[in-house]
Each structure stands twice: as C-alpha cells, then as structure tokens.
Enzyme design. Structure first.
Site, PDB file in Angstrom:
ATOM      1  N   HIS A   1      38.717  57.173  -4.240  1.00  0.00           N
ATOM      2  CA  HIS A   1      37.728  56.944  -5.287  1.00  0.00           C
ATOM      3  C   HIS A   1      36.587  58.130  -5.379  1.00  0.00           C
ATOM      4  O   HIS A   1      35.842  57.930  -6.339  1.00  0.00           O
ATOM      5  CB  HIS A   1      36.955  55.534  -4.746  1.00  0.00           C
ATOM      6  CG  HIS A   1      37.689  54.247  -4.899  1.00  0.00           C
ATOM      7  ND1 HIS A   1      38.698  53.813  -3.616  1.00  0.00           N
ATOM      8  CD2 HIS A   1      37.577  53.256  -5.880  1.00  0.00           C
ATOM      9  CE1 HIS A   1      39.227  53.015  -4.038  1.00  0.00           C
ATOM     10  NE2 HIS A   1      38.695  52.537  -5.383  1.00  0.00           N
TER      11      HIS A   1
ATOM     12  N   ASP B   1      46.977  54.489 -10.263  1.00  0.00           N
ATOM     13  CA  ASP B   1      45.562  54.044  -9.829  1.00  0.00           C
ATOM     14  C   ASP B   1      44.504  54.148 -10.987  1.00  0.00           C
ATOM     15  O   ASP B   1      44.833  55.039 -11.819  1.00  0.00           O
ATOM     16  CB  ASP B   1      45.330  54.840  -8.638  1.00  0.00           C
ATOM     17  CG  ASP B   1      44.432  53.952  -7.720  1.00  0.00           C
ATOM     18  OD1 ASP B   1      43.834  52.948  -8.262  1.00  0.00           O
ATOM     19  OD2 ASP B   1      44.255  54.078  -6.304  1.00  0.00           O
TER      20      ASP B   1
END
Length: 500
Positions: free
Chosen positions: A187, A257
C-alpha cells in the site's frame, strides 16, 4: 496487424477490463454511464456497504442496469471485511483457521461467507489470501495468511476456494506470486520478494497451484517485485502472467491489486500502471478505493483515457485488450450461472467455536474485576482500514468500569510506561498488542510494562512469535475480528480454556 478500433467500439473494449470503486451507497451518474458503455464491474469498499441490507439494495440497483456486471468486494473474514467493517467480522480469518487446521471447517466458513456475499448481490470475492507468511516482520499479511507452512496454506486455500464457489461466488487467490516473504506494505511502496524460481515453486506458488486446481475463477497479482521477473512489479509484469498461465495452468481472469496503492502510484503512475498491467497480462484492473466522489470519477476517467490512448497508438495491442475482455466476460458468465448446489447449513455456532478453538492461552488470564487496559496497537492496518476496537468494546460491555488508555507515541521507554500506567494501581492490567516483535520500541515498552506488572495479561491479536518470552499470562487470538474478540473476552471472564 489489425487496425485499432476507435469511437464507441474502442470505449467498450476499454471499459470491459475496468473495476472502479466509487463513493456512496447509491450509484453516481458517471458509474451508470460507464455500465451502459460496457464496464466490467465495480468493487465495493466499506463505505459503500455499511450493512448487508444496504449492500443488497446497491447491488440490485447496479444489476438492474446490467445483469452481467461483476460486483466484487474483499470479504476475507477475520481482519478484512467490508460488509461488517463497522462491527468486525462474524467469521474467523485465515490465521485462526490455519491454527485450528481442519480443512472441512475452512470450507464451511468460506461457504458461509459466500452465502452472505451472494445475499448481498456480490459475485466475486477478492479472497482467499493464499500467501505463505514466511517473514514474521511482514507488515500487511500476518494473520490474513493461513500460516507459514506452504503445505498447510495450500490445503486451506483449496478448501476456501471450494467452499466459496459452492455458494455461487467466485474466489480470487491472492497476492501472486506471494506477498508473505516481504517486509514492506505494498500500500506504501514496492515490496521485494528475494526468492529465486526454485524457492517460489517450493513455497510461494504451492498454495496458488492448489487454489487453481480447486477451480479458483480468479487470481490477483500483487504489486511485488519478484527476483525471477526483473524490475516491474508482478501486477505489471508479463513474466508473472506467463508463469501463472503456462506453468500453473491458470485459465481464468487475472485481476490486479488496487492500482491506487503506493507501490505503483508514484512509479510508473496511475494511468501508465493501468496500461502496463493490461499489456502485462491482466484481464481486470482494480482501480482502488477513492478518497472522495470526485476522486472516484477522476480515477475511472484517467484509467479509461490512458487505455484508449495506448490502444490508439499501438502501445496496447487490440488483440490483448480483446482477450482480457473475453476472460472478464467469462468470469461474469460463471457468476451469472453459479448457484449454490444446496442451501448452506446453518452455521451460527461454527464461527465462535472456531475462534474459541484457535485461542492459545498461557498462565492466569482470568480477571477478578474491571481491568485497566493499555492498548499498544497504534498502527493502522491498510488492508482492513481500522485498528480493530472490537475487543476493547466487548470487554467494556462485559465489565462496566473498565478504563482504556493508549501510550505516548514517542519518548523514553520508562517515561512512556509511567504515563501508560497512571491510574492502574490496584486494578487488574490487560495489555493489548498485535505484533510487537515488528517494532523494537513496542517490544521494549511491553517488556517494561510486564516487568513492572508481572500479573498483567497480554492479549495478542496477531501471530504469537516471541510473546511467551515477554509475558507469563497471555491470550493469542490469531485475528482481530469481532468473533475473535468475543472468544478472548469469554476467556478473560473465566470461561473454559480452549486451544493449546
């Protein structure tokens, strides 16, 4: 070479690979327009589905617009939930399931989660997490994994896929080729997986192979720089897709993702990442969780326009884009046809039974009166989006008069301990931690607190690792879901011990 399509034809080709997020519980006008223009689907986040009833109404509105729309979400169970983000998941996550190590139970839990998703109109679950959690310092996987042993992870991954898809919801094994042996959260920036191809085959790829053999309809590539593939993250890398297709035999849809994650957002940037992902073999682009309604529309338009430009200039071959769209439609077709083979059995008692069985209890952890609680869990988990207050809340409801405090973020260990312990005299002490082994300062603080209060009960919501060396009285829950918290609170209140 065939001529690149233009106009509405090009727009439909591009839309057919996009899975945007959006804000609110009502589809915005731009989203309906995109659905009409051939959008592959949408991804729900917690702010879209504050409760199952709202989720079902939202899905009904979208599917009424177009019945073959893919409606996706992350509902792993345990720490990562969208449908129950406000209250915590009703289901134990992979860490607890792996600790219990009963594949029949894993299959039943996955089937129950799938039934909830199907009821909410969600046809693609971006789960299970099949990573082998080989690095104890991993900041983002942890108890989202079934464990650190490839064979254990593989058998539970297959069971989860079987259970989920028997409920009529497509499963998605993630994060290919493996996020477990990394020490960076994707992230934020690109993790490095320093495993050669031989190690990947012996460890990280084993659960993916099992999930594929079990029939997983989808596979998610991670923003992970893997040694055998070179510099580009797997999500943008044709070598990763080639390995999945040619060596593991995966014929379903590959989804990235979220492309708004830090690992790819700065380099190569959002639009270029969208293009590179499709060129590299992705069939569906998860555009991510936008910060605002305006950001959601901007992300969709940026992705669409980047792909249109790449198609027009030949950077993105029309055949590759058409092939991606075909696989996305095949996934949508499976979801449309899929129905549970039989109504799932009532599993009301199973999740709590699993959470109880997963508990690892050591020493004297029963509380005689309302405790003083010190919560050391300061880091937000980017995957779950919360600090998981469920244990604090349930304990406070069970023992009115409880006091909860945090700790100063900085300062000498002794001074931080002094501040944290103020007001704790003559009261039972409970210390909440997640994975203190990952932070030297947190480990030092926990050690200092326990040295001053050897009677303290440490409740650990992550993997145990070295907690036994730090405290005599411990409860390990293997997850932060509401059901894990409930099992832990029962034990703190003097319930029968479970687990080893």
């Amino acid at each position: 070479m065939s001529r690149a399509p233009s106009g509405p034809g090009a727009s439909r080709l591009v839309n057919a690979v996009l899975l945007p997020g959006f804000h609110g519980t009502v589809p915005p006008p731009w989203l309906f327009d995109a659905v009409d223009a051939g959008l592959a689907g949408v991804v729900y986040f917690a702010h879209n589905v504050p409760d199952p009833k709202t989720a079902a109404a939202l899905s009904a509105a979208l599917l009424a617009r177009r019945a073959d729309l893919i409606v996706a979400s992350d509902e792993e169970g345990g720490d990562v939930t969208r449908l129950e983000a406000a209250t915590g998941s009703s289901y134990p996550g992979n860490g607890a399931l792996g600790e219990v190590d009963d594949t029949d139970i894993t299959e039943r839990v996955a089937r129950a989660i799938g039934h909830d998703l199907r009821t909410a109109g969600i046809g693609l679950n971006l789960a299970p997490d099949v990573d082998v959690n080989a690095d104890p310092d991993n900041p983002v996987i942890g108890v989202r994994a079934f464990g650190a042993d490839a064979a254990l992870v593989a058998r539970h991954s297959a069971a989860y896929v079987t259970g989920m898809q028997s409920a009529g919801v497509a499963a998605c094994a993630k994060h290919f080729p493996g996020h477990g042996d990394t020490a960076v959260d994707s992230h934020l920036r690109v993790p490095q997986l320093d495993a050669d191809l031989d190690l990947l085959r012996r460890r990280d790829l084993v659960p993916f192979a099992a999930a594929i053999k079990a029939g997983s309809r989808c596979l998610m590539t991670g923003h992970i720089r893997a040694l055998p593939f070179g510099e580009a993250p797997a999500s943008l890398n044709p070598e990763a897709a080639r390995l999945a297709r040619e060596e593991l035999g995966f014929a379903g849809a590959i989804v990235t993702d979220a492309l708004d994650m830090g690992a790819v957002l700065l380099d190569p940037g959002f639009g270029p990442a969208c293009v590179q992902a499709v060129v590299g073999g992705a069939d569906l682009l998860c555009l991510g969780n936008p910060e605002s309604p305006e950001a959601a529309e901007t992300a969709y338009r940026t992705a669409r326009d980047a792909l249109l430009d790449a198609l027009a200039t030949g950077v993105l071959p029309a055949d590759r884009l058409a092939d991606a769209g075909r696989r996305a439609r095949e996934l949508a077709g499976w979801i449309g046809r899929a129905r549970a083979t039989a109504p799932p059995p009532k599993e009301d008692e199973l999740p709590l039974a699993v959470a109880r069985a997963a508990l690892r209890v050591r020493g004297n952890v029963a509380l005689s009166s309302p405790p003083y609680v010190i919560d050391l869990r300061q880091r937000v988990n980017h995957a779950s989006g919360s600090r998981a207050p469920h244990l604090n809340r349930l304990l406070a409801e069970a023992m009115p008069g409880l006091t909860t405090t945090g700790v100063p973020a900085e300062g000498p260990t002794a001074a931080r301990a002094d501040t944290a312990l103020q007001g704790s005299a003559d009261r039972p002490l409970v210390i909440l931690a997640r994975e203190p082994h990952r932070d030297e300062a947190e480990t030092a603080l926990l050690r200092e607190l326990v040295a001053r209060r050897p009677d303290a009960v440490v409740v650990l919501t992550g993997w145990p690792h070295a907690v036994d060396a730090l405290a005599a009285n411990t409860v390990v829950t293997y997850g932060s879901a509401r059901v894990n918290a409930r099992a832990a609170v029962e034990r703190l209140l003097g319930g029968t011990p479970h687990g080893g």
